[in-house]
Design a protein around this motif. Structure first.
Motif, short mmCIF file in Angstrom:
data_model
loop_
_atom_site.label_atom_id
_atom_site.label_comp_id
_atom_site.label_asym_id
_atom_site.label_seq_id
_atom_site.Cartn_x
_atom_site.Cartn_y
_atom_site.Cartn_z
N LYS A 55 42.12 42.72 49.28
CA LYS A 55 42.89 43.95 49.10
C LYS A 55 44.24 43.85 49.81
CE LYS A 55 38.79 46.88 48.63
NZ LYS A 55 37.98 47.97 49.21
N ALA B 280 47.91 44.10 48.07
CA ALA B 280 48.57 45.38 48.37
C ALA B 280 50.07 45.37 48.10
CB ALA B 280 48.27 45.80 49.80
N PHE C 81 45.51 50.01 45.97
CA PHE C 81 44.16 49.52 45.70
C PHE C 81 43.19 50.68 45.87
CE2 PHE C 81 40.40 47.06 45.67
CZ PHE C 81 40.72 45.82 45.13
N ASP D 65 36.17 50.37 43.87
CA ASP D 65 35.40 49.20 44.28
C ASP D 65 35.20 48.28 43.07
OD1 ASP D 65 33.86 47.46 45.77
OD2 ASP D 65 32.01 48.61 45.52
N SER E 33 38.62 41.13 40.20
CA SER E 33 40.07 41.23 40.06
C SER E 33 40.59 39.89 39.57
CB SER E 33 40.74 41.58 41.40
OG SER E 33 40.40 42.89 41.82
N SER F 23 42.19 44.69 37.54
CA SER F 23 40.79 44.74 37.99
C SER F 23 39.91 45.44 36.98
CB SER F 23 40.70 45.45 39.35
OG SER F 23 41.42 44.77 40.35
#
Length: 357
Positions: A18, A22, A32, A35, A39, A54
């Motif tokens: 993540k 970012a 982000f 869950d 990705s 994602s």
């Protein structure tokens, strides 16, 4: 075209992944969230991420391309790979929540727009069963009810999660039913709550069984779902503007789909002193629905001696097996279920901390 870029597949990206993505997401005005199960990331030979997207459930999200590479066709490459990942998981009905200027690239790959809130967001869909099938389903439900006489000849609706169904929910249904001739209670169908949809819908149906002119139905994937309103299920305010935009998109889709096919002219909501996300949603409904011919009526929340009744207080009392408190919070039908051995596995799961909001 893509020889200079490496494709990386991140399964269940964690904190490190993540943080890696970012800056790219922020550069595209995204962050982000959720869950995701996987990705897809395209990187330069030096390892810098330049495009990503994602997949979570049947929703494509967080599709972003570095502005320096907008003409390289990287978005199409990411989306195509995400579609492969979806097919591998046997998911053939997909949604994407994106900005209007990004919509054409999804249309080129077979997606169709089903709702938009300009200039911020558009919701697109691919595969079956699609929105037209759900539209026919709603039309059949609406047609079965006939032409009502009586109180104004109006049709109203309430959308609720009912996690679980409380005396507060029942009070809202009773008050709404008194203000329209036919009331449709739409239960959020997404299974991201402590009580699964099948149980929540059943408890709503049992709780309103004594009321005439009330029809209970599921919202499918078109009302407060991970596709229409993903941040609703996060229940925090990390990005208030994102919540506002998604709430308005969900409201637009409600008006076009449920409002039109069920003949809705009133939507009832309770005042929301406890949940900021739901309060923002109510604001969106008040902005979006009236210009589309649906009056929004805000009803005072039902309270008992202990204060405003909430589903969270019911869950806490249930976990503590405080049956005297529960009697003050829930109708007899919900209490019977909570006491029944059938509910014990759910109680144990929640006690272990596996339950969600």
């Amino acid at each position: 075209m893509f020889a200079a870029f490496e494709t990386r597949i991140l399964e269940h990206p964690g904190a490190r992944e993540k943080a890696f993505l970012a800056p790219l997401l922020e550069g595209a005005g995204l962050f982000f969230e959720g869950d995701p199960e996987v990705s897809v990331v395209l990187t330069t030979p030096g390892g810098e991420p330049v495009a990503t997207g994602s997949l979570e459930g049947n929703v494509l999200r967080m599709v972003a391309v570095d502005s320096r590479y907008q003409d390289e066709g990287l978005a199409a490459a990411v989306i195509s790979r995400l579609l492969e990942e979806a097919r591998t998981r046997r998911r053939h009905h997909l949604f994407v929540f994106t900005k209007p200027d990004a919509a054409p690239r999804f249309v080129e790959l077979g997606f169709l727009p089903i709702a938009r809130f300009d200039p911020h967001v558009v919701l697109l869909e691919m595969g079956e069963p699609g929105v037209e099938r759900f539209r026919r389903h709603l039309r059949e439900i609406g047609g079965e009810q006939g032409q009502e006489a009586g109180e104004h000849g109006l049709r109203g609706t309430i959308v609720m999660n009912a996690n679980p169904f409380t005396l507060g929910h029942l009070y809202l249904v009773q008050q709404a039913r008194a203000r329209c001739s036919r009331l449709f209670v739409v239960v959020v169908e997404t299974d991201r709550s402590s009580f699964p949809f099948a149980v929540r819908r059943r408890l709503v149906q049992e709780g309103v069984a004594g009321l005439s002119g009330v029809t209970v139905l599921g919202g499918g994937e078109y009302s407060i779902s991970p596709a229409t309103f993903p941040t609703y299920f996060l229940k925090h305010l990390d990005n208030t503007e994102q919540i506002r935009v998604q709430a308005r998109l969900d409201s637009v889709l409600f008006a076009d789909l449920f409002g039109r096919e069920l003949g809705i002219s009133r939507r009832f909501v309770g005042t929301e002193p406890l949940c900021p996300v739901t309060a923002l949603y109510n604001e969106a409904l008040l902005e979006i629905l009236p210009p589309r011919g649906i009056e929004v009526i805000v009803m005072p929340r039902h309270a008992c001696a202990e204060g405003v009744i909430s589903a969270s207080s019911v869950r806490r009392s249930w976990m503590a097996e405080d049956w005297e408190a529960l009697k003050k919070f829930v109708p007899p039908s919900t209490e019977r279920f909570l006491r029944d051995p059938e509910a014990r596995p759910l109680w144990e799961r929640l006690r272990r901390g596996a339950g969600r909001h």
